[in-house]
Design a protein around this motif. Structure first.
Motif, mmCIF file in Angstrom:
data_model
loop_
_atom_site.group_PDB
_atom_site.id
_atom_site.type_symbol
_atom_site.label_atom_id
_atom_site.label_comp_id
_atom_site.label_asym_id
_atom_site.label_seq_id
_atom_site.Cartn_x
_atom_site.Cartn_y
_atom_site.Cartn_z
ATOM 1 N N CYS A 26 -77.346 -37.896 28.148
ATOM 2 C CA CYS A 26 -76.683 -36.586 28.246
ATOM 3 C C CYS A 26 -75.180 -36.736 28.457
ATOM 4 C CB CYS A 26 -77.278 -35.779 29.397
ATOM 5 S SG CYS A 26 -78.954 -35.198 29.111
ATOM 6 N N LEU A 27 -74.791 -37.661 29.315
ATOM 7 C CA LEU A 27 -73.363 -37.866 29.567
ATOM 8 C C LEU A 27 -72.630 -38.350 28.319
ATOM 9 C CD1 LEU A 27 -73.578 -39.501 33.116
ATOM 10 C CD2 LEU A 27 -72.598 -37.269 32.564
ATOM 11 N N SER A 28 -73.335 -39.071 27.449
ATOM 12 C CA SER A 28 -72.682 -39.543 26.218
ATOM 13 C C SER A 28 -72.353 -38.389 25.274
ATOM 14 C CB SER A 28 -73.572 -40.565 25.509
ATOM 15 O OG SER A 28 -74.728 -39.940 24.959
ATOM 16 N N TRP A 29 -73.117 -37.282 25.380
ATOM 17 C CA TRP A 29 -72.871 -36.138 24.490
ATOM 18 C C TRP A 29 -71.602 -35.382 24.861
ATOM 19 C CZ3 TRP A 29 -78.554 -34.353 25.465
ATOM 20 C CH2 TRP A 29 -79.425 -35.200 24.778
ATOM 21 N N ILE A 30 -71.214 -35.436 26.129
ATOM 22 C CA ILE A 30 -70.041 -34.672 26.559
ATOM 23 C C ILE A 30 -68.822 -35.578 26.695
ATOM 24 C CG2 ILE A 30 -71.303 -32.817 27.698
ATOM 25 C CD1 ILE A 30 -71.199 -34.270 30.252
ATOM 26 N N ARG A 31 -68.925 -36.753 26.124
ATOM 27 C CA ARG A 31 -67.802 -37.699 26.136
ATOM 28 C C ARG A 31 -67.083 -37.606 24.802
ATOM 29 N NH1 ARG A 31 -70.476 -42.365 27.173
ATOM 30 N NH2 ARG A 31 -70.410 -41.790 29.393
ATOM 31 N N SER A 32 -65.793 -37.329 24.861
ATOM 32 C CA SER A 32 -65.028 -37.186 23.619
ATOM 33 C C SER A 32 -64.820 -38.546 22.972
ATOM 34 C CB SER A 32 -63.671 -36.542 23.924
ATOM 35 O OG SER A 32 -62.903 -36.460 22.751
ATOM 36 N N PRO A 33 -65.186 -38.695 21.696
ATOM 37 C CA PRO A 33 -65.066 -40.012 21.045
ATOM 38 C C PRO A 33 -63.611 -40.441 20.848
ATOM 39 C CG PRO A 33 -65.697 -38.331 19.455
ATOM 40 C CD PRO A 33 -65.747 -37.677 20.795
ATOM 41 N N ASP A 34 -62.701 -39.466 20.720
ATOM 42 C CA ASP A 34 -61.290 -39.818 20.499
ATOM 43 C C ASP A 34 -60.459 -39.536 21.739
ATOM 44 O OD1 ASP A 34 -61.721 -37.135 20.344
ATOM 45 O OD2 ASP A 34 -60.470 -36.797 18.569
ATOM 46 N N ARG A 35 -61.032 -39.777 22.892
ATOM 47 C CA ARG A 35 -60.363 -39.465 24.153
ATOM 48 C C ARG A 35 -59.055 -40.222 24.302
ATOM 49 N NH1 ARG A 35 -63.835 -40.945 29.256
ATOM 50 N NH2 ARG A 35 -63.419 -43.021 28.396
ATOM 51 N N GLU A 36 -59.044 -41.522 24.005
ATOM 52 C CA GLU A 36 -57.837 -42.319 24.211
ATOM 53 C C GLU A 36 -56.702 -41.843 23.311
ATOM 54 O OE1 GLU A 36 -57.629 -44.297 26.686
ATOM 55 O OE2 GLU A 36 -59.751 -43.971 27.164
ATOM 56 N N THR A 37 -57.051 -41.472 22.067
ATOM 57 C CA THR A 37 -56.017 -40.966 21.161
ATOM 58 C C THR A 37 -55.422 -39.669 21.683
ATOM 59 O OG1 THR A 37 -57.169 -41.961 19.291
ATOM 60 C CG2 THR A 37 -55.559 -40.246 18.791
ATOM 61 N N LEU A 38 -56.278 -38.783 22.180
ATOM 62 C CA LEU A 38 -55.801 -37.504 22.707
ATOM 63 C C LEU A 38 -54.943 -37.700 23.951
ATOM 64 C CD1 LEU A 38 -59.003 -35.313 22.224
ATOM 65 C CD2 LEU A 38 -56.868 -35.191 20.931
ATOM 66 N N LEU A 39 -55.294 -38.692 24.778
ATOM 67 C CA LEU A 39 -54.490 -38.961 25.968
ATOM 68 C C LEU A 39 -53.093 -39.428 25.584
ATOM 69 C CD1 LEU A 39 -57.070 -40.678 28.368
ATOM 70 C CD2 LEU A 39 -55.975 -38.455 28.668
ATOM 71 N N GLU A 40 -53.011 -40.206 24.520
ATOM 72 C CA GLU A 40 -51.688 -40.633 24.050
ATOM 73 C C GLU A 40 -50.884 -39.440 23.553
ATOM 74 O OE1 GLU A 40 -52.237 -43.650 21.142
ATOM 75 O OE2 GLU A 40 -53.079 -45.112 22.554
ATOM 76 N N GLU A 41 -51.555 -38.506 22.871
ATOM 77 C CA GLU A 41 -50.873 -37.294 22.420
ATOM 78 C C GLU A 41 -50.404 -36.470 23.613
ATOM 79 O OE1 GLU A 41 -53.414 -35.159 19.818
ATOM 80 O OE2 GLU A 41 -53.474 -36.728 18.289
ATOM 81 N N PHE A 42 -51.236 -36.405 24.651
ATOM 82 C CA PHE A 42 -50.841 -35.679 25.851
ATOM 83 C C PHE A 42 -49.577 -36.288 26.441
ATOM 84 C CE2 PHE A 42 -55.456 -34.287 26.839
ATOM 85 C CZ PHE A 42 -55.319 -33.220 25.961
ATOM 86 N N GLN A 43 -49.534 -37.624 26.445
ATOM 87 C CA GLN A 43 -48.374 -38.295 27.018
ATOM 88 C C GLN A 43 -47.106 -37.892 26.273
ATOM 89 O OE1 GLN A 43 -48.611 -42.532 26.859
ATOM 90 N NE2 GLN A 43 -46.817 -42.859 28.172
ATOM 91 N N THR A 44 -47.239 -37.779 24.968
ATOM 92 C CA THR A 44 -46.064 -37.421 24.167
ATOM 93 C C THR A 44 -45.675 -35.963 24.365
ATOM 94 O OG1 THR A 44 -46.724 -39.053 22.525
ATOM 95 C CG2 THR A 44 -45.138 -37.373 21.836
ATOM 96 N N SER A 45 -46.676 -35.089 24.343
ATOM 97 C CA SER A 45 -46.378 -33.655 24.391
ATOM 98 C C SER A 45 -46.095 -33.139 25.788
ATOM 99 C CB SER A 45 -47.538 -32.864 23.789
ATOM 100 O OG SER A 45 -48.720 -33.089 24.549
ATOM 101 N N LEU A 46 -46.784 -33.636 26.779
ATOM 102 C CA LEU A 46 -46.624 -33.104 28.127
ATOM 103 C C LEU A 46 -45.383 -33.641 28.820
ATOM 104 C CD1 LEU A 46 -50.292 -33.189 29.494
ATOM 105 C CD2 LEU A 46 -48.955 -31.165 28.896
ATOM 106 N N LEU A 47 -45.031 -34.901 28.520
ATOM 107 C CA LEU A 47 -43.935 -35.514 29.251
ATOM 108 C C LEU A 47 -42.579 -35.361 28.556
ATOM 109 C CD1 LEU A 47 -45.647 -38.800 30.488
ATOM 110 C CD2 LEU A 47 -45.509 -36.571 31.606
ATOM 111 N N GLU A 48 -42.579 -34.795 27.346
ATOM 112 C CA GLU A 48 -41.283 -34.577 26.698
ATOM 113 C C GLU A 48 -40.572 -33.412 27.383
ATOM 114 O OE1 GLU A 48 -43.012 -31.786 23.062
ATOM 115 O OE2 GLU A 48 -42.248 -33.791 22.670
#
Length: 661
Positions: free
Chosen positions: A635-657
């Motif tokens: 069940c926990l695997s279903w709610i885990r985003s497969p591209d989580r690391e990529t999205l976190l990198e995008e957050f770093q770019t967008s949130l910290l600018e």
């Protein structure tokens, strides 16, 4: 093996004032060749009398009859011949015990006693108190020749054996028969785990009791029973053959024990000793399998595989080597071979093997420990093997295969002819409701949501008697009650899986309703509830506190994702915040909260959360000492985003600018 009721008959030590059984009147008629009266005249011992010759001839005839029975391929005839031989030895023994104790009589009597015990133990497939009494009676008869019986009765078996072997120097004609009887005593004590008594007996037989080794295998190897005279009465199994059986059985038992305790080099040595002994193929299969287990644990998989192949070539039972082969292939990372071994294991356990008539000898099988699920060679039932196959397929992502295997397993479990399900032989195993939950998870993973709903409904309907009468939360609020009855945690898990099935079917309203029911039960539960009863057996240890915490987080995140899908970010934020508060280090919960904060344009909170995630990543990761149920991990695997690391990198770019002025 029958359970003995009087342990004092099986061990050294006094019988604490209780009288020993004496030779009473015969319990049945003697052989037709013997005199009809139990009290045979003393004149029969004279040179012109024929009683002893007739009885010896009868003994030899019964031995030949038993060997014919042993060679017969017809089960019923074999059993009848063996039973007839047993009754013949019984009658002959009663006739001999009616004579005064004298060396010429005892030479034949002890031989008949040994033959009688051998047939009785082999037919019963184990030793019982009766055999202990037969041995005791033989020892008493020997002491009667020296008029030394009385003072030794209070010393139990130890006193009897010490006295008999002490007087054996003046009873040399009886020495082969006495060693034969001692071999049967050793077999009895080995089969009943009286190893201390067995060690003392072997030390006495070896004549060096004061400075003897306590190594059982060494004592058996140094024991040298005297050879029988060429004109001695026939025996089914002589003392030397019995010693070889004892050596093989002792080596195997010692090897298993060392394997369990983790003393692998000693286990390997003992098991190799057992493999070099004479034993039937079923025992050799077990020995080779144990050697394979030992070598696998010692990090020598190739040699382990050779022994497992030899075990499989040896014939049935195929279960233990197949189970061990699956463990070996898993260790080697050969998933295909591992699953194939488990499939063959399921097939092997579905075959009903016809029971062989026992050989009329004391064999290694009679001296081995009873089957125990804790032993490494225990392969369980067909349903347990099917569970191992199904769960392994689910673990490695073969959802379609897992779903089919779980459905087959449930069909087996719901069949009245199948024994009650118990955990498989590789702890920790699941309880019965968890098998249903894993089946539902596998079906959802395979895209069969409707079938998963059916399995969940079947679980709830079959266990409805275990569930408390639980009024809705609003009814408790209206009545002002705060007490909540005990409810097994797997009921909450069932509602969560039903919610996931509705998610797959695209029914958001039903999914949110099921997740809410799951959370209602989980948050009503308190530690005190765990101590209330009655609860199902699976509740005791099925759900640890850590697993219960992760179940709450999974339900909160699942419902939060449905709020997000329906555009209700405020409600989703509440669920994600609560999940992070309950399990601060849970990365998936933090990630979904971060996404929601960003989507709601709560920039400062999102940046603060991102920095916390970064700090957590830099900390050393500790290996968890706990494990989650398989259905919960799925069940926990279903709610885990497969591209989580990529999205976190995008957050770093967008949130910290920097923000636009």
């Amino acid at each position: 093996m029958q359970k003995r009721t009087d342990p004092t008959l099986l061990r050294w030590g006094p019988r604490r004032g209780r009288p020993y059984p004496s030779a009473g009147p015969p319990r049945g008629p003697g052989p037709t060749s013997a005199t009809s009266s139990h009290q045979t005249p003393l004149s029969c011992l004279g040179p012109h009398a024929s009683c002893l010759d007739l009885w010896r001839e009868k003994n030899d005839q019964l031995v030949r009859q038993a060997k014919v029975a042993q060679d017969s391929r017809q089960f019923l005839r074999r059993q009848q011949l063996a039973q007839d031989a047993l009754e013949g030895f019984r009658g002959l023994l009663h006739s001999l015990q009616g004579l005064p104790a004298a060396v010429p009589v005892l030479l034949l009597e002890l031989t008949v006693t040994c033959n009688f015990i051998t047939v009785k133990a082999s037919l019963a497939q184990g030793f019982t108190e009766d055999q202990a009494q037969d041995i005791q009676q033989g020892l008493k008869r020997v002491l009667e020749t020296q008029e030394q019986l009385g003072p030794r009765l209070e010393c139990g078996f130890r006193g009897l054996w010490d006295s008999v072997l002490h007087y054996s120097s003046v009873l040399r004609e009886l020495l082969p028969a006495l060693h034969h009887l001692a071999g049967l005593q050793a077999a009895l004590w080995l089969s009943t785990d009286c190893l201390g008594d067995l060690t003392l007996l072997l030390q006495t037989l070896n004549g060096n009791q004061s400075e003897a080794s306590e190594d059982l295998l060494h004592l058996l190897k140094t024991w040298s029973p005297p050879a029988e005279e060429s004109d001695a009465p026939l025996t089914l199994q002589d003392a030397r053959g019995l010693r070889d059986v004892l050596l093989t059985a002792s080596a195997y038992r010692q090897g298993l024990q060392e394997l369990i305790t983790g003393n692998l080099p000693t286990a390997l040595s003992s098991l190799q000793e057992a493999a070099s002994g004479l034993c039937r193929k079923p025992v050799l299969v077990q020995v080779y399998t144990a050697l394979g287990t030992c070598l696998r644990k010692m990090g020598n998989p190739q040699r382990a595989l050779l022994y497992l192949v030899a075990a499989l070539k040896g014939g049935s039972p195929w279960g233990p080597p197949l189970l061990e082969a699956s463990r070996l292939y898993r260790q080697l990372g050969n998933t295909a071979a591992e699953l194939k071994s488990l499939e063959l294991l399921v097939d092997a356990l579905s075959i009903t093997h016809s029971s062989e008539a026992p050989h009329l000898l004391i064999e290694v099988e009679l001296l081995l420990p009873q089957p125990d699920p804790a032993l490494p060679l225990h392969c369980g039932t067909q349903s347990q093997a099917k569970y191992l196959l199904a769960s392994r397929c689910l673990q490695i992502g073969r959802a379609e295969d897992a779903a089919e295997h779980y459905l087959d397993l449930l069909a087996l479990l719901l069949d009245d002819s199948e024994p009650k399900f118990s955990p498989p032989p590789s702890p920790p195993g699941p309880c019965m409701p968890e098998v249903f939950l894993e089946a539902a998870a596998a079906l959802i993973q395979a895209g069969r949501a409707q079938d998963a709903l059916t399995v969940c409904e079947e679980l709830l309907s079959r266990t409805s008697s275990l569930l408390p009468k639980m009024p809705p939360l609003w009814e408790d609020a209206r009545k002002g009650t705060k007490e909540s009855p005990h409810c097994p945690s797997w009921v909450s898990a069932t509602y969560m899986l039903q919610g996931q099935a509705w998610v797959q079917l695209g029914a958001q309203k039903e999914a949110i309703s099921e997740f809410s029911r799951c959370l209602e039960l989980l948050f009503r539960a308190t530690p005190k509830d765990k101590e209330q009863g009655p609860a199902s057996n699976c509740e005791q240890g099925c759900m640890s506190d850590v697993a219960l915490q992760h179940l709450r987080v999974a339900a909160l995140m699942s419902r939060g994702l449905q709020w997000v899908a329906s555009g209700q970010d405020t409600k989703a934020l509440q669920d994600f915040l609560l999940s992070v508060q309950m399990c601060p280090g849970h990365r998936d919960a933090s990630f979904h909260l971060l996404q929601t904060l960003r989507r709601m344009d709560r920039r400062d909170e999102a940046i603060a959360l991102w920095w916390r995630l970064e700090a957590q990543d830099k900390l050393p990761q500790e290996n968890a000492a706990w494990s989650l149920p398989l259905y919960l991990e799925t069940c926990l695997s279903w709610i885990r985003s497969p591209d989580r690391e990529t999205l976190l990198e995008e957050f770093q770019t967008s949130l910290l600018e920097p923000c636009d002025p």
